[in-house]
Write a protein that holds these residues in place. Structure first.
Motif, mmCIF file in Angstrom:
data_model
loop_
_atom_site.group_PDB
_atom_site.id
_atom_site.type_symbol
_atom_site.label_atom_id
_atom_site.label_comp_id
_atom_site.label_asym_id
_atom_site.label_seq_id
_atom_site.Cartn_x
_atom_site.Cartn_y
_atom_site.Cartn_z
ATOM 1 N N ALA A 59 48.451 26.172 23.033
ATOM 2 C CA ALA A 59 47.698 27.432 23.090
ATOM 3 C C ALA A 59 46.250 27.205 23.508
ATOM 4 C CB ALA A 59 47.758 28.148 21.727
ATOM 5 N N ASN A 60 46.046 26.342 24.490
ATOM 6 C CA ASN A 60 44.678 26.060 24.918
ATOM 7 C C ASN A 60 44.386 26.672 26.286
ATOM 8 O OD1 ASN A 60 46.139 24.382 26.568
ATOM 9 N ND2 ASN A 60 45.132 22.496 25.947
ATOM 10 N N THR A 61 43.173 26.502 26.730
ATOM 11 C CA THR A 61 42.743 26.982 28.041
ATOM 12 C C THR A 61 41.877 25.893 28.679
ATOM 13 O OG1 THR A 61 40.663 27.960 27.262
ATOM 14 C CG2 THR A 61 42.634 29.340 27.134
ATOM 15 N N MET A 62 41.594 26.043 29.970
ATOM 16 C CA MET A 62 40.679 25.106 30.617
ATOM 17 C C MET A 62 39.315 25.108 29.918
ATOM 18 S SD MET A 62 41.186 25.418 34.714
ATOM 19 C CE MET A 62 42.621 24.731 35.534
ATOM 20 N N THR A 63 38.863 26.298 29.537
ATOM 21 C CA THR A 63 37.566 26.418 28.873
ATOM 22 C C THR A 63 37.572 25.692 27.537
ATOM 23 O OG1 THR A 63 37.177 28.562 29.914
ATOM 24 C CG2 THR A 63 35.863 28.042 27.973
ATOM 25 N N ILE A 64 38.598 25.936 26.733
ATOM 26 C CA ILE A 64 38.666 25.305 25.415
ATOM 27 C C ILE A 64 38.792 23.792 25.541
ATOM 28 C CG2 ILE A 64 40.059 25.090 23.318
ATOM 29 C CD1 ILE A 64 38.365 27.642 23.491
ATOM 30 N N ASP A 65 39.583 23.337 26.498
ATOM 31 C CA ASP A 65 39.734 21.897 26.685
ATOM 32 C C ASP A 65 38.388 21.255 27.029
ATOM 33 O OD1 ASP A 65 41.853 19.699 26.947
ATOM 34 O OD2 ASP A 65 40.755 19.475 28.823
ATOM 35 N N MET A 66 37.603 21.904 27.899
ATOM 36 C CA MET A 66 36.281 21.382 28.247
ATOM 37 C C MET A 66 35.344 21.416 27.041
ATOM 38 S SD MET A 66 35.355 20.246 31.326
ATOM 39 C CE MET A 66 33.645 20.772 31.530
ATOM 40 N N MET A 67 35.383 22.496 26.295
ATOM 41 C CA MET A 67 34.493 22.621 25.139
ATOM 42 C C MET A 67 34.818 21.587 24.070
ATOM 43 S SD MET A 67 33.997 26.720 24.643
ATOM 44 C CE MET A 67 32.966 27.672 25.760
ATOM 45 N N GLU A 68 36.104 21.397 23.794
ATOM 46 C CA GLU A 68 36.484 20.400 22.799
ATOM 47 C C GLU A 68 36.106 18.997 23.261
ATOM 48 O OE1 GLU A 68 40.246 22.667 20.632
ATOM 49 O OE2 GLU A 68 40.641 21.249 22.247
ATOM 50 N N GLY B 123 43.413 29.624 36.318
ATOM 51 C CA GLY B 123 43.521 29.664 34.866
ATOM 52 C C GLY B 123 44.768 30.365 34.378
ATOM 53 N N ARG B 124 45.224 31.384 35.116
ATOM 54 C CA ARG B 124 46.419 32.106 34.669
ATOM 55 C C ARG B 124 47.645 31.198 34.571
ATOM 56 N NH1 ARG B 124 44.189 36.640 37.518
ATOM 57 N NH2 ARG B 124 45.123 35.971 39.487
ATOM 58 N N LEU B 125 47.629 30.101 35.299
ATOM 59 C CA LEU B 125 48.772 29.186 35.297
ATOM 60 C C LEU B 125 48.769 28.230 34.106
ATOM 61 C CD1 LEU B 125 48.753 28.334 39.104
ATOM 62 C CD2 LEU B 125 50.367 29.831 37.924
ATOM 63 N N VAL B 126 47.589 28.034 33.467
ATOM 64 C CA VAL B 126 47.510 27.049 32.375
ATOM 65 C C VAL B 126 46.861 27.578 31.103
ATOM 66 C CG1 VAL B 126 47.509 25.019 33.876
ATOM 67 C CG2 VAL B 126 45.336 26.108 33.288
ATOM 68 N N ASN B 127 46.233 28.734 31.146
ATOM 69 C CA ASN B 127 45.532 29.248 29.973
ATOM 70 C C ASN B 127 46.486 30.003 29.058
ATOM 71 O OD1 ASN B 127 43.207 28.193 31.053
ATOM 72 N ND2 ASN B 127 42.405 30.142 31.770
ATOM 73 N N THR B 128 46.774 29.451 27.892
ATOM 74 C CA THR B 128 47.755 30.004 26.951
ATOM 75 C C THR B 128 48.968 30.516 27.719
ATOM 76 O OG1 THR B 128 46.612 32.163 26.933
ATOM 77 C CG2 THR B 128 46.027 30.591 25.210
ATOM 78 N N SER B 129 49.469 29.648 28.584
ATOM 79 C CA SER B 129 50.506 30.029 29.540
ATOM 80 C C SER B 129 51.847 29.385 29.194
ATOM 81 C CB SER B 129 50.072 29.584 30.941
ATOM 82 O OG SER B 129 51.131 29.616 31.855
ATOM 83 N N LYS B 130 52.921 30.072 29.562
ATOM 84 C CA LYS B 130 54.260 29.503 29.419
ATOM 85 C C LYS B 130 54.639 28.659 30.636
ATOM 86 C CE LYS B 130 54.894 31.709 25.534
ATOM 87 N NZ LYS B 130 54.853 30.973 24.254
ATOM 88 N N THR B 131 53.814 28.722 31.682
ATOM 89 C CA THR B 131 54.098 27.972 32.901
ATOM 90 C C THR B 131 53.691 26.512 32.780
ATOM 91 O OG1 THR B 131 53.771 29.964 34.235
ATOM 92 C CG2 THR B 131 53.641 27.845 35.384
ATOM 93 N N ALA B 132 52.465 26.267 32.337
ATOM 94 C CA ALA B 132 51.937 24.908 32.240
ATOM 95 C C ALA B 132 50.788 24.885 31.249
ATOM 96 C CB ALA B 132 51.465 24.414 33.609
#
Length: 428
Positions: A233-242, A291-300
């Motif tokens: 349940a992460n996003t590009m933004t959250i991954d960078m922030m963490e 971001g739509r492809l990886v942000n809290t996404s079922k795709t990746a």
């Protein structure tokens, strides 16, 4: 948000104090928002990582006269022990980019002779400093890991602000002697920091902070296998922030709590059927279609990144936190961004194995010669070991320097290819 950044650009040359206040108003409002209304689609650790990042960076920008500007891999335990707030070029530039104000600062930097081929993070920092939007911090501290811009930018800003700049030259050789050499450099940095902060360093306090760092890094490493096949349940933004949290706040109890909370959240997370990625280098979090492809996404989703796990504690460590300078130095010497590119490829491969990732994305951020020069070598090694690799060129903080449609098309086609080939078939 275009209008918000437009106000910055309109007033930058004539009213830098207003621009600083305008930006801080937005940053403080965003900081309050993530505390008062956490995101419902994130795990608790994701929201806490967001909050920690906002507290750390907004706090440093609001009290910039008590801040030290550091490069991303420079150890910050000394500054925490002195009560000085560390903040990195990447964090400052990301805030400006989040406000859609990066264009004005990049133009200001280029107007002072900074070439357009230079790293965009550093161009934004230079623009914010030389325009007068950023005041004068206490000092600057940088290291040779991982890019040349660390030395050039910080040396220039040291002269511009008239403040001390300490540069840690990290030997390529991974050896105990190298760690001892860097430890002596860190002792010299501590002396400069004492003078800059007008405060005496408490060595027992430094050992406590380094002990917290040691526990945090072990907890973070232990979270790797808990990411296997789980919905993060992460996003590009959250991954960078963490990732930035685990550098800026390393040594503080809140950072240790975040590492443990990640592990607990991932163990309790539901299974994930999409594509699991190891992301190498920084990410263009502001590109919505990507971001739509990886942000809290079922795709990746991003299972791990080499910027967060650039150093994994080993059983054969030379030093522990009872020797704080040597302990911090060993982390720099063993950093996967230090030395030949094969060390970084080995790290990415290890992350892929430990998280059971399906593929790797290697993002070549504009101006980062270290990543661009190593990209094909890393790709060949990882593909030889069975992982599909996408080398994606772009800019992680300058919207004007990204071909969003082309990047999204390539990324989407890559994810479809990975999914169709049965994902893990090549490296089970």
């Amino acid at each position: 948000m275009n209008w918000y950044g437009g106000v910055v650009e309109k007033n930058l040359l004539t009213r830098p104090d207003f621009v600083h206040s305008w930006l801080m108003l937005g940053f403080q409002a965003m900081r309050a928002k993530v505390h008062l209304a956490p995101y419902s689609d994130l795990l608790p650790s994701g929201n806490h990582g967001y909050q920690l990042f906002m507290d750390s960076v907004v706090g440093a920008l609001a009290d910039f006269g008590n801040a030290v500007v550091t490069s991303i891999f420079t150890p910050n335990e000394i500054f925490h022990a002195l009560g000085v707030r560390p903040v990195t070029a990447e964090a400052v530039a990301s805030f400006a980019s989040g406000a859609q104000a990066e264009g004005g600062f990049i133009s200001a930097a280029e107007g002072r002779g900074i070439p357009e081929t230079y790293c965009s993070y550093h161009r934004i920092l230079m623009g914010m400093a030389t325009s007068g939007v950023l005041g004068r911090p206490r000092m600057l501290a940088s290291c040779s890991v991982a890019c040349d811009a660390n030395n050039l930018t910080f040396k220039t800003l040291g002269r511009f602000w008239g403040i001390p700049h300490v540069y840690l030259d990290v030997p390529y050789d991974v050896s105990r002697d190298s760690a001892l050499y860097v430890a002596d450099e860190l002792r010299e940095m501590a002396k400069v920091a004492e003078e800059a902060s007008s405060c005496k360093l408490d060595e027992s306090r430094l050992r406590e902070i380094c002990a917290c760092s040691e526990r945090t890094m072990h907890a973070l490493a232990a979270s790797l296998p808990t990411r296997r096949g789980r919905y993060l349940a992460n996003t590009m933004t959250i991954d960078m922030m963490e990732m930035l949290d685990l550098h800026l706040s390393l040594g503080l109890p809140k950072c240790e709590e975040l590492a443990h909370e990640m592990q607990q959240d991932f163990l309790a997370a539901p299974p994930y059927e999409g594509v699991n990625l190891v992301w190498a280098h920084v990410s263009p979090y502001f590109l919505e279609s990507l971001g739509r492809l990886v942000n809290t996404s079922k795709t990746a989703q991003i299972a791990a990144s080499d910027m967060m796990f650039e150093y994994l504690p080993e059983g054969d460590a030379w030093f522990d936190a009872t020797n704080p300078y040597e302990f911090m130095a060993e982390r720099l010497v063993r950093n996967c961004f230090n030395g030949p590119a094969t060390r970084r490829a080995d790290c990415i491969e290890r992350l892929a194995r430990e998280t059971d990732a399906d593929a790797v994305v290697l993002f070549c951020h504009w101006g980062c010669k270290q990543t661009a020069g190593a990209a094909q070598l890393i790709r060949r090694q990882l593909e030889g070991a069975g992982w599909p690799v996408l080398v994606l060129d772009g800019d992680a903080c300058d919207r004007a320097n990204c071909m969003e449609g082309q990047m999204t098309t390539r990324f989407s086609a890559f994810l479809e290819m990975v999914d169709k080939r049965g994902r893990k078939a090549g490296h089970e």
